[in-house]
Scaffold this active site. Structure first.
Site, short mmCIF file in Angstrom:
data_model
loop_
_atom_site.label_atom_id
_atom_site.label_comp_id
_atom_site.label_asym_id
_atom_site.label_seq_id
_atom_site.Cartn_x
_atom_site.Cartn_y
_atom_site.Cartn_z
N GLU A 177 -5.18 -8.71 0.62
CA GLU A 177 -5.67 -8.33 1.76
C GLU A 177 -7.15 -8.17 1.74
O GLU A 177 -7.53 -7.65 0.49
CB GLU A 177 -5.00 -7.26 2.44
N GLU A 222 0.83 -1.24 0.21
CA GLU A 222 0.05 0.15 -0.15
C GLU A 222 0.88 1.29 -0.11
O GLU A 222 0.73 2.11 0.84
CB GLU A 222 -0.77 0.06 1.14
#
Ligand code: BG6
Length: 466
Positions: free
Chosen positions: A368, A169
């Site tokens: 995720e 991220e």
């Protein structure tokens, strides 16, 4: 509704993910101070219940027990991150730490001998604080230090790692550090953020170039948090707002890291507002073009819904993406009442189709997805097991759409849940629990939740009835 058995492709990766700072604990190997430790020292009140990353699952001492728990919860793969600060305890540079090498080699060996593929991520928000003092991702020197760290990891662990990832991220620290104040050092300055974003993308490309030199069997890619973006209505102003939000939040990292080029529309917009980074060269752009991700991790939690701005902006104020759109909470949508995120399982299908249609159907997996729940002890039975049917339902609903994406031709190789054992989560500390295994913070006792048992069956059967 008719029940159907949804079977996933052979050798599908079932697993979960976490990161070094969130799980390891300091241990005795030696470790440089990270920005999280620094920030906690300066402003402990910013952290939920004033709990710092010192309070973790203590994985560094308990990894053998944890690998057994991975097996008991059906893992055939697991994502860890390697702590830069542990590998280079003298402020992220200098001599490599033999004790850190020994720890990660032991952990990865334990995993592989127990049939668990190692997915190793090189950066999960945990900049050594001394390198942040040198400018963090705004500094070319820090990019070079990161590439040296990455290169060292390929050399030391290349025989044990199944797939590598340059960043988790990468948008998160940019948003948090430069625009929204949830990540050290909390500066509000878009242009500096754009510089840090460019150097992060350059660091990704340079690490991929280094990986190629080692001629390993593994692939290397990146893990991005991507939210399919929807306009509130088909009104042209809302549609335009969604297009711009998508440029900032989705294409900004996806395009350069996977296709090797920045989105033209984003560059034009930043040029118009004089927000392009001050330091970027043709050589950087060539490096980014030549070294793109070979595998893509998709973190999917929620869609992004936006509308045209209704309130005027102050043109004298700092430039922010929010000038062009506002977030929109769609009435009647199912929400994760505990975390405040919308639950929209079809978004996982939309996201995979986007990657198939616009990014060459690159090999990808869900890296995720998960459900954070506050005060989860409310759902404990008398034996101390969390009976989390809501999480099982959440996983099944998302997997059904993932299965459909695969049926529709998406090149999806696996599913990793966030997370394995409840772990420390930055400023939210232990507020939201996500694990398949619960953690008693006082005793460090781990207990498999009902979802952990479900996950084992799911992995054993390579699918489930829905
Ligand atoms: C993910 C991050 O986006 O969200 C994790 O990769 C983080 O590091 C997780 O822990 C959950 O965040 P939160 O704020 O709900 O606890």
């Amino acid at each position: 509704m008719k029940t159907q058995h949804l079977t996933f492709p052979k050798d599908f990766w079932w697993g979960s993910a976490w990161s070094a700072e969130q799980s390891e604990g300091r241990g005795e190997t030696g470790k440089a101070e990270t920005v999280w430790e620094r920030w906690y020292k300066e402003q402990p009140y910013r952290f939920y219940q004033r709990i710092s990353s010192e309070t973790t699952t203590d994985h560094i001492h308990r990894y053998k027990e944890d690998v057994q728990l991975m097996k008991q919860t059906g893992h055939n793969s697991f994502r860890v991150s390697i702590s830069w600060a542990r590998m280079f305890p003298a402020d992220g540079v200098g001599e490599v730490n033999p004790k850190a090498i020994a720890f990660y080699r032991d952990l990865f060996t334990e995993m592989t001998t127990n049939g668990i593929k190692v997915f190793a991520n090189l950066y999960h928000f945990d900049m050594p604080a001394a390198l942040q003092d040198k400018g963090g991702w705004e500094s070319r020197e820090v990019v070079d230090a990161y590439v040296h760290f990455a290169d060292t990891c390929f050399k030391e662990f290349g025989d044990l790692v199944y797939h590598w990832f340059t960043f988790n991220e990468p948008l998160g620290p940019i948003l948090g550090s430069y625009l929204e104040d949830f990540h050290y050092p909390n500066i509000i300055d878009f242009k500096r953020g754009a510089q840090a974003a460019h150097f992060t993308i350059l660091a990704h490309a340079k690490a991929i170039a280094a990986h190629k030199k080692h001629q390993l069997d593994s692939k290397i890619g990146v893990i991005l948090n991507l939210s399919p973006t929807f306009p509130r209505s088909q009104n042209p102003a809302d549609v335009k707002a969604a297009e711009i939000a998508d440029l900032f939040h989705v294409r900004s990292f996806l395009d350069p890291m996977v296709k090797g080029i920045y989105p033209e529309k984003l560059i034009a917009l930043l040029r118009e507002y004089d927000q392009l980074p001050a330091d970027y060269t043709e050589e950087d752009l060539d490096c980014i073009k030549e070294n793109t991700a070979q595998i893509l991790g998709l973190n999917y939690y929620e869609p992004k819904r936006v509308k045209a701005r209704l309130t005027a902006i102050n043109p004298e104020g700092p430039f922010l993406p929010d000038w062009f759109f506002e977030n929109h909470v769609m009435p009647g949508r199912r929400m994760n009442e505990y975390r405040g995120w919308e639950i929209y399982e079809k978004g996982i299908h939309d996201l995979c189709m986007d990657i198939k249609d616009n990014y060459g159907n690159i090999e990808a997996f869900i890296s995720e997805n998960g459900m954070g729940v506050a005060n989860e002890e409310r759902f404990m039975d008398e034996q101390g097991q969390v009976i989390d049917d809501y999480r099982i339902e959440y996983i099944q609903d998302h997997l059904a759409y993932l299965w459909k994406a695969i049926e529709d031709g998406c090149n999806i190789k696996g599913y990793h849940l966030w997370t394995f054992i409840d772990c420390w989560s930055w400023i939210n500390a232990y507020k939201n629990r996500y694990g398949l295994v619960s953690l008693d913070l006082k005793t460090q006792k781990r207990t498999i939740k009902k979802s952990g048992e479900f996950y084992k069956k799911l992995s054993d059967e390579n699918g489930f009835s829905y």
